[in-house]
Scaffold this motif. Structure first.
Motif, mmCIF file in Angstrom:
data_model
loop_
_atom_site.group_PDB
_atom_site.id
_atom_site.type_symbol
_atom_site.label_atom_id
_atom_site.label_comp_id
_atom_site.label_asym_id
_atom_site.label_seq_id
_atom_site.Cartn_x
_atom_site.Cartn_y
_atom_site.Cartn_z
ATOM 1 N N VAL A 66 -10.505 6.913 29.480
ATOM 2 C CA VAL A 66 -9.086 7.014 30.457
ATOM 3 C C VAL A 66 -8.836 5.839 31.250
ATOM 4 C CG1 VAL A 66 -10.323 8.698 32.078
ATOM 5 C CG2 VAL A 66 -7.992 8.873 31.660
ATOM 6 N N VAL A 67 -10.052 5.443 31.863
ATOM 7 C CA VAL A 67 -9.409 4.428 32.823
ATOM 8 C C VAL A 67 -8.705 3.197 32.379
ATOM 9 C CG1 VAL A 67 -11.931 3.111 32.562
ATOM 10 C CG2 VAL A 67 -10.631 2.975 34.627
ATOM 11 N N VAL A 68 -9.230 2.772 31.148
ATOM 12 C CA VAL A 68 -8.633 1.884 30.450
ATOM 13 C C VAL A 68 -6.998 2.392 29.955
ATOM 14 C CG1 VAL A 68 -8.434 0.367 28.048
ATOM 15 C CG2 VAL A 68 -10.696 1.232 28.843
ATOM 16 N N LEU A 97 2.582 7.123 37.970
ATOM 17 C CA LEU A 97 2.173 6.495 36.859
ATOM 18 C C LEU A 97 0.713 7.228 36.748
ATOM 19 C CD1 LEU A 97 3.064 2.776 37.296
ATOM 20 C CD2 LEU A 97 4.146 4.619 35.966
ATOM 21 N N ALA A 98 0.059 7.341 37.692
ATOM 22 C CA ALA A 98 -1.438 8.018 37.236
ATOM 23 C C ALA A 98 -1.131 9.284 36.697
ATOM 24 C CB ALA A 98 -2.199 8.075 38.804
ATOM 25 N N SER A 99 -0.245 9.986 37.235
ATOM 26 C CA SER A 99 -0.186 11.441 36.828
ATOM 27 C C SER A 99 0.379 11.318 35.250
ATOM 28 C CB SER A 99 1.009 11.949 37.482
ATOM 29 O OG SER A 99 0.862 12.347 39.113
ATOM 30 N N LEU A 100 1.106 10.363 34.982
ATOM 31 C CA LEU A 100 1.383 10.071 33.610
ATOM 32 C C LEU A 100 0.292 9.810 32.695
ATOM 33 C CD1 LEU A 100 3.967 9.903 31.528
ATOM 34 C CD2 LEU A 100 3.833 7.229 31.910
ATOM 35 N N ALA A 101 -0.394 8.815 33.163
ATOM 36 C CA ALA A 101 -1.634 8.490 32.555
ATOM 37 C C ALA A 101 -2.815 9.613 32.348
ATOM 38 C CB ALA A 101 -2.387 7.256 32.971
ATOM 39 N N PHE A 102 -3.039 10.225 33.206
ATOM 40 C CA PHE A 102 -3.855 11.050 33.202
ATOM 41 C C PHE A 102 -3.445 12.583 32.464
ATOM 42 C CE2 PHE A 102 -5.865 9.217 37.084
ATOM 43 C CZ PHE A 102 -7.041 9.085 36.475
ATOM 44 N N GLY A 103 -2.183 12.721 32.482
ATOM 45 C CA GLY A 103 -1.384 13.961 31.784
ATOM 46 C C GLY A 103 -1.443 13.367 30.310
ATOM 47 N N LEU A 104 -1.082 12.245 29.854
ATOM 48 C CA LEU A 104 -1.190 11.979 28.516
ATOM 49 C C LEU A 104 -2.644 12.182 27.913
ATOM 50 C CD1 LEU A 104 1.163 8.707 28.564
ATOM 51 C CD2 LEU A 104 1.774 11.004 27.765
ATOM 52 N N ASN A 105 -3.607 11.705 28.501
ATOM 53 C CA ASN A 105 -4.822 12.035 28.067
ATOM 54 C C ASN A 105 -5.379 13.484 28.148
ATOM 55 O OD1 ASN A 105 -7.915 12.183 29.175
ATOM 56 N ND2 ASN A 105 -7.689 10.375 27.901
ATOM 57 N N SER A 106 -5.083 14.233 29.170
ATOM 58 C CA SER A 106 -5.338 15.617 29.172
ATOM 59 C C SER A 106 -4.656 16.362 28.083
ATOM 60 C CB SER A 106 -4.949 16.178 30.694
ATOM 61 O OG SER A 106 -5.228 17.498 30.540
ATOM 62 N N GLY A 107 -3.521 15.908 27.737
ATOM 63 C CA GLY A 107 -2.878 16.605 26.892
ATOM 64 C C GLY A 107 -3.454 16.661 25.255
ATOM 65 N N ILE A 146 -1.536 1.659 31.146
ATOM 66 C CA ILE A 146 0.015 1.977 31.641
ATOM 67 C C ILE A 146 0.669 1.760 33.050
ATOM 68 C CG2 ILE A 146 0.850 4.481 32.538
ATOM 69 C CD1 ILE A 146 -0.254 5.667 30.495
ATOM 70 N N CYS A 147 -0.630 1.416 33.886
ATOM 71 C CA CYS A 147 -0.104 0.973 35.236
ATOM 72 C C CYS A 147 0.003 -0.471 35.352
ATOM 73 C CB CYS A 147 -1.033 1.520 36.304
ATOM 74 S SG CYS A 147 -1.364 3.230 36.643
ATOM 75 N N LEU A 148 -0.663 -1.189 34.747
ATOM 76 C CA LEU A 148 -0.727 -2.753 34.833
ATOM 77 C C LEU A 148 0.023 -3.364 33.657
ATOM 78 C CD1 LEU A 148 -4.433 -2.796 36.337
ATOM 79 C CD2 LEU A 148 -2.433 -2.571 37.370
ATOM 80 N N VAL A 149 0.244 -2.886 32.415
ATOM 81 C CA VAL A 149 0.801 -3.422 31.275
ATOM 82 C C VAL A 149 2.177 -2.777 31.208
ATOM 83 C CG1 VAL A 149 0.755 -3.898 29.015
ATOM 84 C CG2 VAL A 149 -1.389 -3.616 30.543
ATOM 85 N N ILE A 150 2.255 -1.579 30.817
ATOM 86 C CA ILE A 150 3.500 -0.893 30.437
ATOM 87 C C ILE A 150 4.452 -0.642 31.383
ATOM 88 C CG2 ILE A 150 4.679 1.012 29.205
ATOM 89 C CD1 ILE A 150 2.053 1.590 27.667
ATOM 90 N N PHE A 151 4.086 -0.376 32.723
ATOM 91 C CA PHE A 151 4.775 -0.018 33.761
ATOM 92 C C PHE A 151 4.525 -0.748 34.895
ATOM 93 C CE2 PHE A 151 5.026 4.090 31.433
ATOM 94 C CZ PHE A 151 6.473 4.251 31.427
ATOM 95 N N ALA A 152 4.272 -2.232 34.577
ATOM 96 C CA ALA A 152 3.740 -3.313 35.685
ATOM 97 C C ALA A 152 4.865 -3.409 36.547
ATOM 98 C CB ALA A 152 3.263 -4.575 35.082
#
Ligand SMILES: Nc1ncnc2c1ncn2[C@@H]1O[C@H](COP(=O)(O)OP(=O)(O)O)[C@@H](O)[C@H]1O
Ligand SMILES: [Mg+2]
Lengths: 244, 246
Positions: A94-96, A115-125, A101-107
């Motif tokens: 998940v950290v990758v 962005l963190a909510s998006l990343a963890f949400g996508l993963n949690s989904g 998401i934070c440093l590449v797609i939405f840099a």
């Protein structure tokens, strides 16, 4: 004598790490962000999870009776897509995903919490999807058949017969997912998102003393997790006591 | 008993995964008001036949006409026709999260067949008739097997179906509870309900069956009145089957 100087040292450390320059604010702001990220990502995770579980179990449940229509092929396509999603999101750390998401797609964006909510949400989904799908598949097929034989269509059977039973069965697992998520968000700092752990780390960076800030952070996580675990236990007991 | 055909089955086949041929060309007619009992050894295709009648299993080939409509036509909305075909399962399949009354009224109310009030009135009448009026507020896990099956029957009746399909309705019951369920079914038969019953209860077949169908290997091997089938069986496989169970 030794005891006294030990106590003096504690007081000094506490003052240095939390009181001076209002450093406690790193903790409170971080805690707020941690809770917000956890809550938002769980909400996103549940939405994604419900959709994926819906597609996957509809595809599986209707395998025997379905006619090979165009609609069926479309469903098959989405089913395959969901499988890929689950495989990728569960097959990478998940950290990758967070950093991508934070440093590449939405840099270009600096809204770390979103962005963190998006990343963890996508993963949690991906995880929630499997929890819910498991819950649907655990319902005896006789329940589907009874619903269908009364004249309910697939969606009506789901809504009136199956899902109320599924929700009851998966609620404790979903709450445990929330607890796991709370701890998982502690890696948000890898993408410079100011969560609770990041707050403690920031203090330590300023005061060059790690003991106090990190113990404080750990205690806060522990308290939250213990409280939430207690709530899950109560909910489970409630569900069991009106188990019909 | 009139002679109007309610269900006509022509050349029905059902394959599972290409290799298992559960039904190999079954043709039959169910007439209005008739009680048809289906017997046969385990694995002979009885359940599959019954479940094809309301398309719980999608036939691999063949045609099923219900009340003049070819329900195997993909353009037909099967849900509407299922509302007219009640089904009772071996394992009851009551909804465990609903009271008895809710079990009975959820379908008629949701499918807009009736107002909640009208559905509850009918449900209570039916409960009265099967001697379970006092159980309206109970949950399924508070009922005995025999009570569950009686509730499952009246739940299906709440949709006011034109035919009732029974798949071994007493096979999962303790012996002392079989009678109470059969009594309800007999009463239903007397009232003129069209019924297709898969069962091993030969007493029931003799007493209320208008016609007995013997299946083996996914085919109808022999059929006739209970008298013909039980007293004067012709096919050796039927004779063998009857020899084992009677
Ligand atoms: N869902 C299924 N998948 C695969 N095979 C099945 C399925 N349902 C029934 N069969 C097979 O079809 C045959 C007929 O089964 P069934 O109609 O249940 O027989 P009966 O009710 O007379 O015991 C059996 O060989 C059974 O194993
Ligand atoms: Mg069977």
């Amino acid at each position: 004598m030794a005891l006294q100087s030990w106590w003096e040292n504690i007081k000094f450390q506490f003052d240095l790490n939390f009181v001076q320059r209002n450093r406690w604010r790193f903790i409170t702001t971080g805690l707020g962000n941690t809770l917000l990220i956890t809550l938002l990502s769980l909400m996103l995770g549940v939405v994604i999870g419900v959709v994926i579980a819906g597609v996957r179990s509809t595809y599986d449940k209707t395998a025997d009776s379905a006619r090979p229509t165009f609609g069926r092929k479309v469903l098959g396509f989405f089913n395959a897509l969901c499988k890929v999603y689950i495989t990728v999101l569960r097959g990478t750390p998940v950290v990758v995903q967070l950093m991508i998401i934070c440093l590449v797609i939405f840099a270009w964006s600096d809204n770390g919490v979103a962005l963190a909510s998006l990343a963890f949400g996508l993963n949690s989904g991906a995880y929630v999807a499997e929890i819910i799908r498991g819950g649907i598949m655990a319902i005896d097929n006789g329940q589907f058949e009874a619903g269908r034989s009364l004249g309910f269509n697939y969606l009506q059977t789901m809504r009136h017969v199956v899902l109320p039973q599924v929700i009851k069965n998966v609620l404790p697992s979903l709450m445990n997912e929330f607890i796991a998520l709370l701890k998982e968000t502690s890696v948000a700092g890898y993408a410079a998102v100011r969560d609770l752990t990041y707050g403690g780390n920031t203090i330590a960076g300023q005061t060059y003393s790690y003991f106090m800030p990190l113990i404080a952070v750990a205690l806060i996580y522990l308290t939250l997790v213990m409280f939430l675990t207690w709530v899950v236990g109560r909910v489970e007991r409630r569900l069991r006591s009106n188990d019909h | 008993m009139t002679t109007d055909v309610l269900i006509r089955v022509e050349g029905l086949e059902k394959h599972f995964g290409g290799r298992i041929h559960a039904l190999n060309g079954v043709s039959a007619e169910i007439r209005k008001g008739e009680v048809v009992v289906v017997i046969g050894p385990s694995g002979s295709g009885k359940s599959t036949f019954l479940r094809c009648l309301n398309l719980l299993e999608m036939p691999s080939a063949g045609k099923i006409t219900f009340e003049g409509v070819d329900i195997t036509d993909p353009k037909v909305n099967i849900n509407l026709h299922r509302q007219k075909m009640g089904m009772v399962f071996q394992h009851f399949n009551l909804f465990p999260n609903m009271t008895v009354l809710k079990n009975m009224t959820v379908a008629p109310v949701t499918l807009h067949k009736k107002s909640r009030e009208a559905a509850e009135v009918l449900a209570k009448q039916l409960l009265e008739r099967v001697g379970l009026a006092d159980r309206a507020g109970a949950y399924p896990n508070q009922l005995s097997g025999g009570q569950k099956q009686r509730i499952a029957i009246v739940r299906a009746l709440c949709m006011e179906p034109d035919v009732m399909l029974f798949d071994e309705p007493t096979s999962a019951l303790d012996p002392e509870m079989v009678g109470e369920v059969l009594d309800v079914m007999k009463q239903l038969a007397r009232e003129g309900m069209t019924m297709v019953v898969v069962t091993h209860e030969m007493g029931f077949a003799r007493e209320v069956g208008d016609r007995v169908i013997f299946m083996d290997g996914g085919r109808i091997i022999e059929q006739g009145t209970p008298e013909q089938v039980f007293e004067h069986p012709e096919n050796p496989r039927l004779k063998e089957f009857l020899g084992k169970i009677l």
